[in-house]
Design a protein around this motif. Structure first.
Motif, PDB file in Angstrom:
ATOM      1  N   CYS A 144       6.104  -1.919   7.043  1.00 57.05           N
ATOM      2  CA  CYS A 144       5.378  -1.551   5.821  1.00 57.05           C
ATOM      3  C   CYS A 144       5.944  -2.271   4.603  1.00 57.05           C
ATOM      4  N   ALA A 148       3.861  -4.935   2.331  1.00 54.03           N
ATOM      5  CA  ALA A 148       3.704  -4.639   0.906  1.00 54.03           C
ATOM      6  C   ALA A 148       4.361  -5.718   0.049  1.00 54.03           C
ATOM      7  N   LEU A 153      -0.918  -4.977   1.260  1.00 54.46           N
ATOM      8  CA  LEU A 153      -1.380  -3.590   1.198  1.00 54.46           C
ATOM      9  C   LEU A 153      -1.774  -3.198  -0.228  1.00 54.46           C
ATOM     10  N   PRO A 156      -6.236  -0.678  -2.224  1.00 57.60           N
ATOM     11  CA  PRO A 156      -6.476   0.588  -1.513  1.00 57.60           C
ATOM     12  C   PRO A 156      -7.844   0.678  -0.855  1.00 57.60           C
ATOM     13  N   ARG A 160      -5.737  -1.169   5.019  1.00 55.74           N
ATOM     14  CA  ARG A 160      -5.294   0.077   5.648  1.00 55.74           C
ATOM     15  C   ARG A 160      -4.204  -0.241   6.656  1.00 55.74           C
ATOM     16  N   ALA A 185       2.083   2.027   0.223  1.00 53.79           N
ATOM     17  CA  ALA A 185       0.631   2.193   0.241  1.00 53.79           C
ATOM     18  C   ALA A 185       0.283   3.612  -0.166  1.00 53.79           C
ATOM     19  N   GLN A 189      -4.569   5.134   2.416  1.00 50.73           N
ATOM     20  CA  GLN A 189      -4.535   3.906   3.219  1.00 50.73           C
ATOM     21  C   GLN A 189      -3.795   4.091   4.542  1.00 50.73           C
TER      22      GLN A 189
END
Length: 507
Positions: A144, A148, A153, A156, A160, A185, A189
């Motif tokens: 993640c 990001a 990400l 929104p 997802r 996120a 998401q």
């Protein structure tokens, strides 16, 4: 010319929503889940015409495959399906791409971003992207952060991320992981997937209860004496020994699959059919649930582990003899427990939950047993009348059955139990979709109804914290009992219900 009459039960079938232009990125594309579940599910969506022409699947893993090698490997994995639908596979596989990616290498993630822009232009996917983390749980947070970090990400509405279970190892780690993922996120998401929620019969619990006035008025402590939730497997640990040794049945099955089934069975009617309204009610159930004896949790839980079984011609290894398993392992392959839900609807009604590997039969079901009639007016064929039961079969034969008493043939007035049965396959003339088919479509449509929210996950882990702490700190108080492979688990689990003068249902 006369036309064939339409089966009224088939009206409305396959009137499904179609996914908007989309690129689905699968991390861990070389793994078992991808070729066994994800690609077959996506191919089924394609055959049902529920995927748009502006669609792409990008497989990502550390192996240095090309697009063509990825397509060949997926075709080999889906060999039987490909042979049945050769032309459709050719059309579908043209949408398969591959990019070697190590999420721990920032240069690889930047290359991924560039490749996605190329695919957007080639397939006109308009930057709509769903990232599926089919990787080891220890990589969820890092993945993640990496996505990001390069802005993948940031939108929104178009980006997802799907996260497989287990989401955390305990309450504290689930809280930490939620904080990290939510810093990368928005909650809207994030799709925490549990494939059990994609099964028709799990969803049908909602319809059965809230679309039929005959059930909801009696779906409470006044009429129901106990509820059993079972998920039994005939297979052993197979090639998952590495993961299973660190997880066990409690983390692998109970905290997610069975707990979600409990929440849907016990939830209050939502004000309207809306994702957040449904998830609100599920969260309330889990927040009200607790072990039957939190102070002495060993009194309301039984752990087991399968031992050798079978016969000379077809021997079955015990768990400790499986490749990759510690020969002195105390990991449970079976767990059974008793819980309560402290609210107005369920106060005092026991919920019995069990799951195990190498059991006698593969089945998943929810069994609601109703209270006995206040007066027994008739003699029963078996000595005493049986309680009414509603059985909701999740797998393998999705459907439901209701058991009730009728008069036995003859001149006397004796009662005997009979069953009315509903089968999805027989009633609708076709098998229901695999769970991943429904769930993959929903996530690409942005529908979170069947996905677990952060507060649900944390409440589920909090529910089992006393057991996890006991296993960690005082394992001798919650021993692992051996049970022969292809039986119904250790005898001690029968004793768990015998205290309440009950028996496990034998499917």
């Amino acid at each position: 010319m006369r036309t064939q009459p339409t089966n009224p039960l088939r009206i409305g079938l396959r009137q499904e929503r179609v996914v908007s232009p989309q690129c689905l990125i699968i991390f861990g594309a070389s793994g078992d889940l991808t070729h066994r579940k994800l690609i077959p599910a996506l191919f089924e969506l394609f055959k049902q015409r529920r995927l748009p022409s502006e669609f792409a699947i990008l497989g990502c893993a550390r192996r240095p495959w090309t697009d063509e090698e990825f397509r060949e490997k997926m075709a080999f994995a889906l060999e039987s399906k490909v042979k049945q639908s050769t032309k459709e596979w050719e059309q579908f596989s043209a949408n398969l791409f591959y990019e070697p990616v190590d999420l721990q290498r920032s240069e690889d993630v930047l290359k991924l971003s560039t490749r996605l822009e190329e695919i957007d232009r080639l397939k006109a996917t308009h930057g709509n992207r769903t990232f599926y983390l089919s990787v080891a749980p220890k990589f969820y947070a890092m993945a993640c952060k990496s996505l990001a970090g390069v802005g993948l990400l940031s939108d929104p509405k178009r980006n997802r991320i799907v996260i497989e279970k287990p989401f955390g190892r305990d309450y504290a780690s689930a809280q930490t992981l939620n904080q990290i993922v939510q810093s990368c996120a928005l909650e809207s998401q994030i799709f925490r997937i549990d494939h059990y929620l994609g099964k028709e019969t799990v969803q049908n619990i909602l319809v059965l209860r809230f679309a039929n006035t005959i059930f909801e008025p009696i779906w409470n402590r006044n009429y129901i004496s106990n509820i059993q939730i079972t998920s039994a497997e005939t297979v052993g640990v197979e090639d998952r020994a590495g993961f299973y040794e660190s997880a066990g049945a409690l983390r692998d099955m109970v905290q997610n699959h069975l707990t979600q089934m409990l929440a849907i069975t016990a939830m209050e009617p939502p004000g309207h059919f809306d994702p957040e309204a449904i998830r609100n009610e599920k969260a309330k159930v889990l927040q009200a649930a607790h072990l039957a004896n939190e102070k002495e949790p060993w009194k309301c839980c039984v752990r087991g582990q399968y031992s050798q079984g079978g016969n000379k011609n077809s021997p079955i290894l015990g768990y400790r003899q499986e490749p990759g398993v510690d020969p002195n392992s105390t990991t449970e392959t079976y767990v059974a427990m008793k819980l309560f839900v402290d609210n107005w609807r369920w106060q005092g009604v026991p919920f019995y939950v069990r799951t195990g590997k190498r059991l006698a039969k593969r089945t998943s079901e929810v069994v609601l047993t109703f209270r006995e009639a206040p007066v027994h007016l008739f003699d029963a064929a078996g000595g005493s009348p049986t309680s009414n039961q509603l059985v909701l079969r999740i797998q393998p034969n999705e459907g439901a059955e209701f058991r009730f008493e009728v008069k036995s043939p003859g001149s006397g007035m004796r009662s005997r139990p009979v069953e009315m049965e509903f089968s999805y396959d027989e009633s609708f003339g076709e098998p229901s979709d695999e769970g991943y088919v429904r769930l993959l479509a929903d996530v690409m449509l942005g529908d979170p109804t069947l996905f677990t929210r952060s507060d649900e996950v944390e409440a589920a882990w909090r529910l089992y914290t006393p057991l996890l702490e006991l296993i960690e700190d005082s394992p001798w108080q919650l021993p692992v009992y051996q049970y022969e492979a292809r039986t119904w688990g250790p005898a001690e689990s029968d004793a768990l219900l015998a205290k309440d003068q009950l028996l496990w249902r034998r499917p």
